[in-house]
Design an enzyme around this catalytic site. Structure first.
Site, mmCIF file in Angstrom:
data_model
loop_
_atom_site.group_PDB
_atom_site.id
_atom_site.type_symbol
_atom_site.label_atom_id
_atom_site.label_comp_id
_atom_site.label_asym_id
_atom_site.label_seq_id
_atom_site.Cartn_x
_atom_site.Cartn_y
_atom_site.Cartn_z
ATOM 1 N N SER A 64 13.044 -15.659 -14.503
ATOM 2 C CA SER A 64 11.894 -15.378 -14.365
ATOM 3 C C SER A 64 11.206 -14.515 -15.526
ATOM 4 C CB SER A 64 11.311 -15.134 -13.368
ATOM 5 O OG SER A 64 9.388 -14.492 -13.412
ATOM 6 N N LYS A 107 4.295 -18.298 -5.769
ATOM 7 C CA LYS A 107 3.326 -17.454 -6.882
ATOM 8 C C LYS A 107 2.981 -18.599 -7.604
ATOM 9 C CE LYS A 107 6.733 -14.442 -8.539
ATOM 10 N NZ LYS A 107 8.104 -14.636 -7.667
ATOM 11 N N SER A 154 2.808 -6.771 -7.660
ATOM 12 C CA SER A 154 3.939 -7.535 -9.161
ATOM 13 C C SER A 154 3.227 -8.817 -9.986
ATOM 14 C CB SER A 154 5.637 -7.643 -8.979
ATOM 15 O OG SER A 154 5.871 -8.825 -8.168
ATOM 16 N N ASP A 160 8.563 -18.406 -17.175
ATOM 17 C CA ASP A 160 8.850 -18.991 -15.717
ATOM 18 C C ASP A 160 7.450 -19.545 -15.391
ATOM 19 O OD1 ASP A 160 8.889 -17.498 -13.684
ATOM 20 O OD2 ASP A 160 10.289 -18.304 -12.778
ATOM 21 N N ASP A 199 4.279 -15.529 -18.100
ATOM 22 C CA ASP A 199 6.010 -14.892 -17.739
ATOM 23 C C ASP A 199 6.723 -16.000 -18.502
ATOM 24 O OD1 ASP A 199 6.136 -16.260 -15.450
ATOM 25 O OD2 ASP A 199 7.253 -14.746 -14.518
ATOM 26 N N GLU A 230 1.651 -10.613 -3.918
ATOM 27 C CA GLU A 230 2.279 -10.026 -4.047
ATOM 28 C C GLU A 230 1.781 -9.015 -5.624
ATOM 29 O OE1 GLU A 230 6.440 -11.231 -4.318
ATOM 30 O OE2 GLU A 230 6.209 -12.197 -6.676
ATOM 31 N N ASP A 254 5.168 -18.322 -13.794
ATOM 32 C CA ASP A 254 4.821 -17.952 -12.224
ATOM 33 C C ASP A 254 4.211 -16.746 -11.724
ATOM 34 O OD1 ASP A 254 7.172 -16.297 -12.354
ATOM 35 O OD2 ASP A 254 7.538 -17.005 -9.911
ATOM 36 N N ARG A 255 4.386 -15.642 -12.724
ATOM 37 C CA ARG A 255 3.582 -14.616 -12.769
ATOM 38 C C ARG A 255 1.884 -14.609 -13.514
ATOM 39 N NH1 ARG A 255 7.303 -9.333 -12.975
ATOM 40 N NH2 ARG A 255 8.102 -9.266 -10.806
ATOM 41 N N ARG A 303 19.959 -13.442 -8.892
ATOM 42 C CA ARG A 303 20.238 -13.481 -9.787
ATOM 43 C C ARG A 303 21.095 -12.462 -11.032
ATOM 44 N NH1 ARG A 303 13.489 -12.394 -11.257
ATOM 45 N NH2 ARG A 303 13.446 -14.643 -10.487
#
Length: 563
Positions: A116, A389, A377, A275, A273, A375, A277-278, A29
């Site tokens: 992300s 996630k 975050s 993508d 978010d 996690e 995943d959060r 990244r």
């Protein structure tokens, strides 16, 4: 590059040209721009050539198994990665559901082009192994070595027509979406109750890919689709309504969602978010504004919920012996408190969901069942249908939990207090400093390792005594008889954990995806200890002392930030 040379910007040229991206907690990244340290067509081509070279050696049936290639809303999504992979491998092409599709198709590997929640100037390259989890050592190191050996682009690497002309390409997105939605039934426990719930929900996809899938997930759970934030529901690589597309930033970036919820009289806001995943969650308190839950608080609720429903379906206490929950080591220890009382197993991993995903894979092979992982975050996984996630499934699970609690006249916040009353209050703080100079970061952590002389770590911080120190960068752990760390070494990042005499656990670590040094602190109180203000004050003092004494922001020109 030519303009940098003309302007004589040697430091910037050295930064871009004298190092290459490495795999962090979530793949490669970096900012989009020229240079080997940045994301651009050349570095993506080089990364893909190196990955293909490694896979061709490691996976004999690579060309029949193919790969899954996906991307989110970021710029440059049709870059050399997809062109090159189509040229050499049988391909499954997707827009989302990356790790799920790798497992469903038995693909050799997967690549996701995403940064992300990072700022709009960044992009990334996330690699999944054939088990559906992100790659970890030794695959990451071997792929990097192959990248170095494959730096000259192959002739066909620049052929942009391959995207349209390759016979190997196919797009099974609708099939995979349908399978995924059907499999959500494994973590849906009260569908009939959901259908009758009066609660209303608002969802923001933060200009990413989550809108359609969260709508469908809610419907799969028996809910009406959530009310979307119209300004943020469609993909937009400029993220035009938010300063930073990271829902973890809290109320400041959730403003459009919260105002819409107030107008629509919706009690719960969920935000994924870019993508997807959060997941961030906020709940309206009666005439008292909004409660935006931290990742650790949401984990306490979700962990309780998954265990509650597991026990409902498995009344024999002996069944609990094969149950696991996982968390990264910088996350809350609340699941550890659950395990101590309820009798299931809890394990910690290094930061990054790649460690959780690979551990779930290992446990499943031995007949164990991981029912929840997280996690701090705001990354959560309910069940184990994917090995990463997943904000889409978690959004629906949060809605079901809220609907169930509503039938008991409880809010999410009230249930969180109930959980702390039973298992002990777990109060955490997270802050970070921004540092764009890697040598400064190295100097800060070198000072910690030689604080009281060569090889002597600090014995106190502020007025608080340190009893144990664990350094996973060097493999040192003062709490172990042989002084060796139980967790795997993580030499490519910095991470030191301090255990204080008063029960506070604190970790300083570098981010794997951003120019940050993060500080995580948590006070794990015993059940029955209710003097919250005293616990919070001690935690505040320790956190402030860690930042000021160990990071020295003013001396090192660091920018302070709180979460």
């Amino acid at each position: 590059m030519e303009s940098l040379v003309r302007e004589g910007r040697v430091v910037e040229l050295r930064r871009r040209l004298c190092s290459r991206m490495t795999f962090g907690t979530a793949g490669l990244r970096a900012e989009m721009g020229a240079g080997f340290a940045c994301i651009n067509d050349l570095t993506v081509i080089q990364s893909t050539q190196g990955m293909y070279k490694y896979l061709a050696k490691y996976v004999p049936d690579l060309k029949t198994r193919g790969l899954v290639v996906g991307f989110d809303t970021r710029a440059q999504t049709s870059s050399g990665c997809t062109k090159l992979l189509w040229n050499f491998c049988g391909i499954v092409f997707l827009f989302a559901f990356q790790p799920y599709a790798v497992m469903k198709y038995g693909a050799a590997a997967g690549v996701m082009i995403t940064a992300s929640h990072n700022r709009k100037e960044d992009n990334g390259y996330k690699v999944y192994w054939h088990n559906g989890a992100q790659i970890s050592s030794p695959h990451d190191k071997e792929i990097l070595r192959c990248i170095e050996e494959s730096s000259e682009p192959w002739p066909e690497s620049w052929n942009e027509d391959l995207v349209e002309s390759s016979l190997l390409r196919r797009d099974p997105l609708e099939d995979v979406s349908r399978w995924y939605m059907e499999e959500l039934n494994t973590i849906c426990f009260h569908r009939e109750l959901n259908a009758m719930s009066p609660l209303k929900f608002v969802h923001s996809s933060f200009h990413g890919v989550g809108h359609n899938y969260v709508q469908r997930a809610f419907q799969q759970f028996g809910f009406p689709p959530p009310i979307p934030v119209p300004e943020q529901k469609d993909p937009d690589p400029d993220f035009s309504t938010v300063r930073c597309p990271n829902p973890e930033e809290g109320e400041s970036v959730l403003e459009l969602s919260l105002r819409l919820a107030e107008r629509e009289e919706a009690r719960i806001v969920v935000a994924t978010d870019p993508d997807a995943d959060r997941l961030a969650v906020a709940e309206q308190n009666d005439n008292c504004g909004w409660k935006v839950f931290t990742g650790n608080e949401l984990a306490a609720l979700l962990g309780w919920w998954m265990l509650f429903n597991w026990k409902e379906a498995h009344p024999d206490p002996a069944d609990t012996e094969r149950v696991y929950m996982l968390a990264t080591t910088v996350s809350s220890k609340i699941l550890k408190a659950f395990a101590r009382i309820e009798g299931f197993h809890f394990e910690e991993t290094l930061p990054g969901f790649k460690w959780i995903g690979n551990r779930i894979h290992e446990l499943k092979k031995t007949g164990k069942e991981v029912i929840f992982s997280f996690e701090e975050s705001i990354g959560f996984l309910c069940g184990n249908m994917v090995l990463d996630k997943d904000g889409v499934s978690t959004a629906a699970v949060v809605a079901e939990m809220a609907a169930y609690l509503h039938t008991k006249n409880l809010s999410l916040k009230q249930q969180l207090i109930n959980i702390y009353e039973i298992y002990g209050y777990h109060i955490s703080r997270t802050c970070y400093v921004i540092c764009n100079d890697p040598p400064t970061i190295h100097k800060i952590f070198s000072r910690l390792r030689n604080f009281g002389g060569p090889g002597v770590y600090p014995e106190s911080c502020g007025d608080y005594c340190i009893t144990h120190i664990r350094d996973v960068t060097t493999g040192y752990d003062s709490s172990q008889p042989d002084k060796k760390c139980v967790l795997p070494l993580s030499r490519n990042s910095q991470m030191v954990t301090f255990t204080f005499q008063n029960g506070i656990v604190a970790t300083l670590r570098t981010s794997g995806t951003e120019p940050k040094i993060k500080c995580y602190t948590e006070f794990c109180a015993a059940p029955g200890e209710r003097d919250i203000s005293s616990l919070e004050e001690d935690l505040r003092k320790v956190t402030a002392a860690l930042v000021e004494e160990f990071l020295e922001p003013d001396k090192n020109n660091l920018l302070r930030r709180s979460v």
